[in-house]
Design a protein around this motif. Structure first.
Motif, short mmCIF file in Angstrom:
data_model
loop_
_atom_site.label_atom_id
_atom_site.label_comp_id
_atom_site.label_asym_id
_atom_site.label_seq_id
_atom_site.Cartn_x
_atom_site.Cartn_y
_atom_site.Cartn_z
N LEU B 102 0.84 -1.21 0.00
CA LEU B 102 0.00 0.00 0.00
C LEU B 102 0.87 1.26 0.00
O LEU B 102 0.57 2.23 -0.70
CB LEU B 102 -0.90 -0.02 1.23
CG LEU B 102 -2.27 0.59 1.09
CD1 LEU B 102 -3.05 -0.10 0.00
CD2 LEU B 102 -3.02 0.49 2.39
N ARG B 104 3.75 1.43 -1.32
CA ARG B 104 4.30 1.52 -2.68
C ARG B 104 3.25 2.09 -3.64
O ARG B 104 3.56 2.91 -4.49
CB ARG B 104 4.72 0.12 -3.15
CG ARG B 104 6.17 0.06 -3.62
CD ARG B 104 6.52 -1.35 -4.00
NE ARG B 104 6.56 -2.24 -2.85
CZ ARG B 104 6.03 -3.47 -2.82
NH1 ARG B 104 5.43 -3.97 -3.88
NH2 ARG B 104 6.10 -4.21 -1.74
N ALA B 105 2.01 1.65 -3.47
CA ALA B 105 0.96 2.09 -4.38
C ALA B 105 0.65 3.58 -4.19
O ALA B 105 0.41 4.30 -5.16
CB ALA B 105 -0.30 1.26 -4.17
N PHE B 106 0.67 4.02 -2.94
CA PHE B 106 0.33 5.41 -2.67
C PHE B 106 1.49 6.36 -2.91
O PHE B 106 1.33 7.57 -2.85
CB PHE B 106 -0.14 5.57 -1.20
CG PHE B 106 -1.46 4.92 -0.92
CD1 PHE B 106 -2.27 4.46 -1.93
CD2 PHE B 106 -1.90 4.78 0.39
CE1 PHE B 106 -3.49 3.86 -1.66
CE2 PHE B 106 -3.12 4.19 0.67
CZ PHE B 106 -3.90 3.73 -0.36
N ASN B 107 2.67 5.79 -3.14
CA ASN B 107 3.88 6.58 -3.37
C ASN B 107 4.22 7.46 -2.18
O ASN B 107 4.84 8.52 -2.31
CB ASN B 107 3.71 7.45 -4.63
CG ASN B 107 5.04 7.79 -5.23
OD1 ASN B 107 6.05 7.18 -4.90
ND2 ASN B 107 5.06 8.79 -6.10
#
Lengths: 242, 417
Positions: B102, B104-107
């Motif tokens: 998560l 990683r996905a949200f940066n």
């Protein structure tokens, strides 16, 4: 109740008998592969489908509505009034299920959706230009719908014996078979043993497969193209369908 | 000081923080009119459903205060951004495995400031460090955020230049350790050199610049073998490096390092935080079979590493604190038993409770209304919630109902939305 049940069974039997007769007659002319045997239903034909969605339940019932007078079937296990209910996802879960382990199948579907969102969001948040951002589809359901639509075959192969020789005859597919085959290929492409990295979780590969198939790419799409190529090669025998 | 610690009551009424009323009304009407006919859909082939773009949310779910030492009760329920370096140093392990994808996905990596963490912070600020180290015990249901609270506290102490010793998951020591040898130092104990070396390397990575600048020295001479000796007055980092190079001696080096850290903390050179997740695993039976019988297992108390960590948990030293969590997942008690509980007394057992008593129990509850709404606001802001129903008030109510506002369950439910 018991009387109606026996009546229902009798009705079904009659339907099957009629059906088997007709199927036999078709079988002589050409071997049909679409013949689906009817199963016994525990409900009589008078029973109505249940209304279970909250939006439908909120609507008023007419004075002359059939649901006021006729018996209604019980709702199925997966027919619940959640907002996230989706007919395609339910079909996918049912088809993916092995040995009745629906719980696992549902978990795989949930995690697949999670992964699709994660992969797409990672691209989205790393992209700096607004124009390119808008092109990224973030909706997992829409990606799944697109992927299944793209993997549907138009033609398939039916075997026919003519003069002692088996011919592969290309025939058009029914929508229900196309849907089944599309889902089957996606499942096979993401769970099969041919995968290079078997350490990957199923949901990781399935999410990648969905995203690829939505762009007309990936293992499932290749399967479809192979079948289409085979049909194209055997187009000379198309007239053997009759 | 202790008056702050009390069971957190759920606040019933909370301001509705969702977007604007007009946008939510619109989407609810869309949802109401949309009925799906299965047969029709399957006959004509399922088409891509058209979804209207949703207006941007205006809710406040973040705080700009990224320094955890400045967090107070005003920041409760708000997300703060954790720098990537902080993640690498203190939170690389220990959080729930679902949270890293998560991030990683949200940066970006954000944690919520929650009441239990604030309570312990207030205690730590007010504590007198000339008195024996205080033990804080986090307890709560599975998935309620104990490990996240621990990570927040590690960030809090780490940003104030405390030395942090972290055990991300204590039961790992007695479940999955592959290398086990009988101890040479004390008869009847089991050494796990690889695990001890891992602990030492983690100590180095979490406190890398700090340990070198502090320049701590050893208090006594350690003789490892005829040729290998650590003299009195050598640097502590040298001792750790020796343990990493000679893995055979790593468990004993770990004991020496813990002894030295306790002495340094007591003399006021440095402050030490002991963070152990799943501490009740230290009073459990291991999965390691005895030689004499297949049916007899070693107890965790016979492991050298556990004995050393228990030295750290004693309150015979000053100038530090220890924060532990008790977890249902760390025990091998029968969890299907309806009589199980997540309370420390049940999970620690009589011996564990007697050893750790007195400690300050801090309950980590499920999300309050404010926190749950803030969580979904954050998910909406990061575009995690994609289903149009998830952006309405009714959708939120449904999600809260399905998850009981348990943080982990809320995330699991939100996967589908």
């Amino acid at each position: 109740m018991a009387a109606s049940m026996t009546k229902g069974v009798l009705n079904c039997c009659r339907i099957i008998c009629q059906n088997s007769k007709s199927s036999a007659s078709i079988y002589k002319a050409s071997s049909p592969i679409w013949q689906v045997p009817l199963r016994n239903s525990s409900y009589s034909s008078t029973y109505l489908e249940p209304t279970y969605r909250k939006a439908d339940l909120d609507q008023p019932l007419d004075a002359s509505d059939d649901r006021r007078f006729l018996p209604i079937k019980a709702a199925k296990n997966d027919e619940v009034s959640t907002s996230t209910l989706d007919p395609l996802l339910n079909k996918f879960i049912r088809q993916m299920m092995r040995k009745g382990n629906k719980q696992i199948s549902r978990l795989v579907m949930d995690r697949t959706i999670e992964r699709i969102k994660q992969f797409q969001l990672e691209k989205y948040h790393k992209e700096t230009s607004e124009e390119k951002r808008d092109l990224i589809n973030l909706e997992p359901i829409s990606i799944i719908y697109q992927a299944v639509e793209n993997c549907k075959p138009l033609l398939t192969i039916q075997h026919a014996r003519r003069g002692g020789v088996m011919y592969m005859v290309p025939i058009p597919v029914k929508p229900s078979y196309a849907l089944y085959k599309s889902i089957d290929w996606i499942i096979e492409a993401s769970t099969g043993k041919h995968r290079t990295n078997t350490d990957n979780r199923v949901w990781d590969d399935m999410a990648r497969e969905f995203i690829a198939a939505a762009k007309n790419d990936g293992g499932a799409i290749r399967k479809k193209q192979e079948l289409h190529r085979l049909c194209e090669a055997n187009r000379a025998y198309a007239h053997y369908r009759w | 000081m202790f008056s702050i610690v009390r069971p957190v009551l759920r606040r019933s009424a909370c301001a509705c923080r969702l977007i604007t009323s007009s946008s939510s009304n619109n989407s609810s009407t869309e949802q109401g009119s949309g009925t799906i006919n299965f047969n029709e859909l399957f006959q004509k082939g399922i088409e891509n459903p058209i979804r209207n773009p949703v207006k941007k949310g205006l809710a406040v779910c973040r705080t700009n205060q990224t320094d955890p030492s400045q967090h107070t009760i005003r920041h409760e329920g708000l997300y703060y951004r954790v720098a990537p370096e902080a993640i690498q140093r203190w939170m690389k392990e220990g959080l729930h495995p679902d949270i890293y994808p998560l991030f990683r996905a949200f940066n970006e990596s954000c944690l919520m400031v929650r009441r239990p963490a604030i309570e312990i912070m207030e205690c730590m600020r007010a504590a007198d460090y000339s008195l024996p180290a205080i033990r804080y015990m986090l307890y709560g249901r599975a998935g309620s955020g104990k490990s996240s609270t621990l990570a927040h506290l590690m960030h809090f102490c780490g940003s104030q230049d405390w030395v942090i010793t972290h055990v991300p998951w204590a039961p790992v020591l007695h479940r999955y350790s592959k290398e086990r040898v009988p101890s040479t130092f004390k008869e009847g104990r089991i050494d796990q050199p690889a695990d001890a070396a891992k602990w030492l390397s983690r100590l180095m990575t979490t406190n890398d610049p700090l340990l070198k600048t502090l320049n701590l020295k050893t208090h006594r001479k350690y003789i490892w073998s005829r040729r290998e000796v650590t003299e009195e007055g050598d640097a502590l980092t040298e001792l750790i490096d020796f343990g990493l190079q000679r893995v055979k001696y790593a468990p004993d080096v770990m004991g020496a390092v813990i002894r030295e850290l306790k002495l340094h903390a007591s003399s006021g050179n440095v402050k030490v935080l002991v963070a152990i997740d799943g501490v009740n695993g230290m009073w459990e039976q291991t999965r390691y079979i005895r030689e004499e019988s297949r049916h007899k297992f070693f107890h965790a108390q016979e492991l050298t590493i556990v004995q050393h960590l228990m030295e750290f948990l004693k309150n015979d030293w000053t100038g530090g604190a220890s924060v532990c969590t008790v977890d249902e997942g760390a025990t091998i008690k029968e969890m299907n038993d309806p009589l199980t509980s997540y309370m420390p007394r049940f999970l620690l057992g009589q011996k564990g409770f007697d050893f750790l008593d007195p400690f300050i129990p801090v309950h980590v509850p499920d999300y309050s209304d404010k926190e749950a709404n803030s969580c979904l606001d954050y998910y909406t802001d990061r575009k995690w919630i994609q289903h149009p129903a998830g952006l309405t008030e009714a959708g939120r109510t449904e999600m809260f109902f399905l998850s009981c506002k348990n943080p982990l369950e809320l995330y699991k439910v939100s996967r589908r939305w």
